[in-house]
Design a protein around this motif. Structure first.
Motif, PDB file in Angstrom:
ATOM      1  N   ASN A  26      16.139  29.287   3.798  1.00 57.18           N
ATOM      2  CA  ASN A  26      16.988  28.343   4.530  1.00 57.18           C
ATOM      3  C   ASN A  26      17.363  27.116   3.710  1.00 57.18           C
ATOM      4  OD1 ASN A  26      16.526  30.122   6.614  1.00 57.18           O
ATOM      5  ND2 ASN A  26      14.931  28.878   7.569  1.00 57.18           N
ATOM      6  N   ALA A  27      17.136  27.158   2.395  1.00 54.50           N
ATOM      7  CA  ALA A  27      17.522  26.036   1.541  1.00 54.50           C
ATOM      8  C   ALA A  27      19.024  25.795   1.663  1.00 54.50           C
ATOM      9  CB  ALA A  27      17.167  26.339   0.086  1.00 54.50           C
ATOM     10  N   ALA A  28      19.444  24.574   1.339  1.00 55.48           N
ATOM     11  CA  ALA A  28      20.868  24.245   1.445  1.00 55.48           C
ATOM     12  C   ALA A  28      21.696  25.257   0.658  1.00 55.48           C
ATOM     13  CB  ALA A  28      21.123  22.834   0.937  1.00 55.48           C
ATOM     14  N   ILE A  29      21.237  25.626  -0.537  1.00 48.74           N
ATOM     15  CA  ILE A  29      21.904  26.666  -1.331  1.00 48.74           C
ATOM     16  C   ILE A  29      20.875  27.740  -1.657  1.00 48.74           C
ATOM     17  CG2 ILE A  29      23.281  27.170  -3.379  1.00 48.74           C
ATOM     18  CD1 ILE A  29      24.099  24.304  -3.523  1.00 48.74           C
ATOM     19  N   PRO A  30      20.708  28.725  -0.769  1.00 48.81           N
ATOM     20  CA  PRO A  30      19.680  29.745  -1.003  1.00 48.81           C
ATOM     21  C   PRO A  30      19.880  30.487  -2.320  1.00 48.81           C
ATOM     22  CG  PRO A  30      20.594  29.921   1.221  1.00 48.81           C
ATOM     23  CD  PRO A  30      21.457  28.950   0.473  1.00 48.81           C
ATOM     24  N   GLU A  31      21.125  30.607  -2.781  1.00 50.27           N
ATOM     25  CA  GLU A  31      21.397  31.372  -4.008  1.00 50.27           C
ATOM     26  C   GLU A  31      20.737  30.744  -5.233  1.00 50.27           C
ATOM     27  OE1 GLU A  31      23.773  30.489  -1.857  1.00 50.27           O
ATOM     28  OE2 GLU A  31      24.187  32.440  -0.964  1.00 50.27           O
ATOM     29  N   VAL A  32      20.474  29.424  -5.196  1.00 50.03           N
ATOM     30  CA  VAL A  32      19.867  28.799  -6.377  1.00 50.03           C
ATOM     31  C   VAL A  32      18.410  28.417  -6.123  1.00 50.03           C
ATOM     32  CG1 VAL A  32      22.094  27.947  -7.200  1.00 50.03           C
ATOM     33  CG2 VAL A  32      20.642  26.425  -5.858  1.00 50.03           C
TER      34      VAL A  32
ATOM     35  N   PRO B 103      27.437  36.931   3.476  1.00 52.80           N
ATOM     36  CA  PRO B 103      27.036  35.736   2.739  1.00 52.80           C
ATOM     37  C   PRO B 103      26.767  34.539   3.648  1.00 52.80           C
ATOM     38  CG  PRO B 103      29.415  35.814   2.795  1.00 52.80           C
ATOM     39  CD  PRO B 103      28.917  36.981   3.638  1.00 52.80           C
ATOM     40  N   LEU B 104      26.507  34.771   4.932  1.00 47.14           N
ATOM     41  CA  LEU B 104      26.349  33.645   5.862  1.00 47.14           C
ATOM     42  C   LEU B 104      25.029  32.927   5.618  1.00 47.14           C
ATOM     43  CD1 LEU B 104      27.714  35.399   9.055  1.00 47.14           C
ATOM     44  CD2 LEU B 104      28.939  33.983   7.395  1.00 47.14           C
ATOM     45  N   HIS B 105      24.958  31.672   6.078  1.00 47.14           N
ATOM     46  CA  HIS B 105      23.735  30.889   5.917  1.00 47.14           C
ATOM     47  C   HIS B 105      22.864  31.047   7.162  1.00 47.14           C
ATOM     48  CE1 HIS B 105      20.981  27.615   5.231  1.00 47.14           C
ATOM     49  NE2 HIS B 105      21.467  27.495   4.014  1.00 47.14           N
TER      50      HIS B 105
ATOM     51  N   ASP C 131      23.065  28.594   9.895  1.00 43.85           N
ATOM     52  CA  ASP C 131      24.374  28.394  10.508  1.00 43.85           C
ATOM     53  C   ASP C 131      24.730  29.515  11.471  1.00 43.85           C
ATOM     54  OD1 ASP C 131      27.043  27.076  10.657  1.00 43.85           O
ATOM     55  OD2 ASP C 131      27.706  28.973   9.786  1.00 43.85           O
TER      56      ASP C 131
END
Lengths: 321, 436
Positions: free
Chosen positions: B39-45, B74-76, B79
């Protein structure tokens, strides 16, 4: 032999560059060698320190610096000159990649053997994400780039100009170079040339680039003289379009002009005056028939926005919106 | 026959808590599926918890480990919510993937993705497990009865002995504490499997409040600098900085010049090594931070000296008042020694923690906890609104009188005091005098 070069232009990107470079660390693969070329375009913030911090984790990292900012097009060109990979791709410093995206991208172009491969991408605003598809329904097959320009009345591959949404054979060389001096819309003439002159391309359903929307410093949101570089960009497109593609170029130009007229409130009076002058000049270039057709393709209220820029009607009956 | 237990975790700390509960035999026999959400702001990084080397020590508790991010890409995860008319279909597709759960085990039940999962897997009981110190605070949002009515228990670490969790108490959910030994046993095994953190005299725990918009990145840098200066002033020459798992490398980079100025050897813990693994492996002489749950685990479960810095700033900035970080910040502020940049270390004034947490919890979610009103009124009467409360909130709840109106509108009143400090009404002033 380096397989892939990733060109990362950045200006004053300390807040985001770390995310972009971290995503490149998470795309490292033993299967092939990747080099990362960061082109620091005259940053005045901690961008150099952020890049240096990745030396250990990105062994193929090169950082070059323009002492004064030269613009995105020039920065990408600087990176291209240094790129030694068989393929090249671009990553803007405020965007990032999904883990494992680059290996899949390289596998796609390796497998298809074409000059370049374009991909979908994800637009991000906070935690909201939306996938944007490249406007080519046929996927995973090699196509003629010239067929990707038309039709006039649909969004096509030249209307999806994002250089970062793709991978390109390095030997395309000059075709990959961006028109120097442009601070906006530099990718328009670039994508047009690529589609007119490259031999082959394909579109694959990979959406590994995450594009950050709503950044306040974005050029598209500011109203200074640089915003008018899109005129220069479209002059180049018109110069080279040729009879087959001129109607498409004219339609795009008119649509973009209407868009700028709608947003003209952010121009200073001086920029506005310059805008008006250039709008008249560029429309005067178009053959009457082409211009009439292009305006006819816009919604009437948008075409009406361009009325004051049209050439005076001549006796043979010129266009009037 | 549903025999799968579906576990959800978003942090390595959460997965360690689950492993401790599994080791205690808190769940039925049968298949165990772990659904990992990043659930990080940018899970990809940001590495997901199952990418951490230390997770290898937990992996065998589960038959399968699935990524929620991959399922909804690619949803968060924070969100995405399905439309309610689509939940039968999406629930069926999810159950095709994970099996038919007999029990759903979730943390942070009030928000997606936990709440999303509870809405997709509808026909089984739910166990909620704690999110560190947040289990002592009230539930963040009201839960629909359809979900609240399925929650059978709250499993939590006994981080503050004697303090009862407020989370889900409004729904009558019983709280069950896990044994300390089962959690420390798990952290020991995770530490052995994790990438080893360098040994240092002191550990600094990074926060990532700027990601929540509570403070600016510059204020966060200044906060970390305050902690480092305090630790250095206490004579520690090697300091291990443990960045917040989602913060990337920025904070360490900002601290390096300060460390150089102070002559401190600043080491950085591997990104995926949990703080508890650093404690278990090296037993540092001091663990310092702002209000991280790890400060409390360091003291309570590892017996390490700890110190907190900047909780006053956090208590001031947390917004809205019901922000669920408020109870963790309150507990840390009221119970842990306070470290200043000059190295002074002071014990906080003695506090009745149960009353304080009850009072703050009432002010955060008064509608859910009407039974705490008396506690809140008594606490505010006795201690005033300072530090832990906001006057506007206390006024709107009727726990203090609003400031006097301007004199022009109330000619009958005696001459007004300076408006910034309205006089306490006589009754409560008297009570306050009596309780001093």
């Amino acid at each position: 032999m380096i397989t892939l070069s990733v060109v990362v232009p950045v200006r004053d990107g300390e807040a985001y560059l770390g995310d972009a470079l971290t995503s490149l660390v998470r795309n490292r693969t033993p299967e092939f060698e990747t080099e990362v070329v960061v082109v620091d375009d005259g940053s005045a913030d901690a961008t150099p320190e952020v890049a240096e911090d990745f030396r250990r984790d990105l062994p193929g990292l090169t950082v070059v610096r323009n002492p004064v900012p030269l613009g995105l097009a020039a920065a990408r060109n600087t990176g291209l000159k240094l790129a030694a990979g068989r393929y090249v791709t671009f990553l803007d410093a405020d965007d990032w990649l999904a883990p494992g995206y680059l290996p899949r991208l390289v596998a796609a172009i390796d497998g298809l053997g074409c000059d370049f491969v374009r991909v979908d991408h994800v637009q991000v605003e906070g935690r909201r994400r939306e996938t944007h598809r490249a406007p080519q329904p046929r996927r995973g097959v090699v196509l003629d780039p010239r067929d990707g320009i038309l039709p006039v009345d649909h969004k096509t591959m030249v209307d999806y100009p994002y250089a970062w949404a793709g991978i390109y054979r390095r030997e395309l060389d000059d075709l990959l170079t961006f028109p120097a001096g442009l601070h906006t819309a530099e990718d328009r003439p670039w994508i047009w040339r690529l589609h007119r002159l490259a031999r082959s391309y394909a579109v694959v359903s990979l959406a590994g680039v995450f594009y950050r929307r709503g950044l306040t410093a974005s050029l598209t949101q500011i109203g200074d003289e640089r915003q008018l570089h899109f005129f220069d960009a479209y002059e180049m497109v018109l110069d080279e379009a040729g009879p087959r593609y001129l109607p498409k170029a004219a339609r795009n130009l008119c649509a973009l002009l209407a868009h700028h007229v709608e947003l003209a409130g952010r121009f200073t009076p001086a920029v506005r005056a310059r805008f008006d002058e250039r709008a008249r000049a560029v429309l005067a270039r178009l053959p009457h028939e082409t211009l009439t057709e292009a305006l006819g393709g816009l919604e009437p209220e948008r075409a009406a926005l361009l009325g004051s820029y049209l050439p005076d009607p001549d006796p043979t009956g010129g266009p009037r919106a | 026959m549903p025999d799968t237990t579906l576990f959800y975790a978003s942090t390595l700390f959460g997965a360690m808590t689950l492993a401790a509960a599994i080791d205690e035999g808190r769940f039925r026999d049968g298949g165990r599926v772990l659904l990992v959400s990043n659930n990080a702001a940018i899970p990809e990084v940001t590495p997901a918890l199952d990418e951490a080397p230390g997770f290898a020590a937990l992996r065998d508790r589960f038959d399968r480990v699935l990524s929620w991010n991959e399922i909804i890409a690619p949803l968060h995860p924070s969100d995405w919510k399905p439309r309610s008319i689509e939940t039968p279909m999406l629930g069926r597709l999810l159950r095709d993937l994970v099996g038919e759960p007999g029990e759903l085990v979730l943390e942070s039940i009030a928000v997606p993705p936990s709440r999303t999962l509870a809405g997709l897997v509808k026909d089984c009981p739910i166990t909620v497990y704690s999110d560190g110190l947040m289990s002592y605070g009230p539930t963040r949002d009201p839960l629909p009865r359809e979900i609240a009515g399925r929650i059978t228990r709250l499993l939590h670490l006994d981080l503050v002995p004697g303090l009862a969790p407020l989370l889900l108490a409004e729904h009558g959910v019983p709280a069950e504490a896990l044994a300390d030994a089962s959690f420390t046993g798990v952290t020991g095994r995770v530490a052995a499997a994790a990438e080893e953190a360098p040994r240092a005299e002191a550990v600094i725990l990074g926060q990532y409040l700027s990601a929540l918009g509570l403070i600016t990145p510059a204020e966060e840098a200044a906060l970390h600098e305050r902690v480092l200066r305090g630790v250095a002033a206490r004579g520690h020459r090697t300091v291990l900085f443990k960045p917040h798992p989602a913060a990337g490398r920025r904070h360490a980079r900002e601290l390096r010049p300060v460390a150089a100025e102070l002559g401190v050897d600043l080491l950085v813990a591997p990104e995926a090594t949990p703080a508890e693994a650093c404690f278990a492996a090296h037993r540092p002489e001091l663990v310092a931070g702002c209000f991280s749950t790890a400060l409390v685990t360091a003291r309570r479960l590892f017996g390490l000296p700890v110190a907190a810095t900047g909780t006053d700033l956090v208590l001031e900035r947390l917004t809205p008042y019901e922000n669920s970080n408020r109870i963790p910040a309150t507990i840390v502020d009221a119970t842990l020694p306070r470290l200043e940049a000059d190295g002074t270390l002071t014990e906080p004034p003695a506090a009745d923690l149960t009353a304080l947490v009850g009072a703050v919890g009432y002010c955060m979610q008064s509608a859910a906890h009407p039974g705490l009103r008396e506690t809140a009124a008594a606490y505010v009467d006795a201690h005033g609104p300072a530090r832990y409360f906001k006057k506007r909130r206390l006024e709107s709840l009727g726990l203090i009188e609003p400031p006097l109106p301007p004199p022009a509108q109330s000619p009958a009143r005696p001459p007004a005091q300076p408006p910034a400090q309205p006089p306490a009404p006589p009754a409560s002033r008297l009570r306050r005098l009596l309780t001093r």
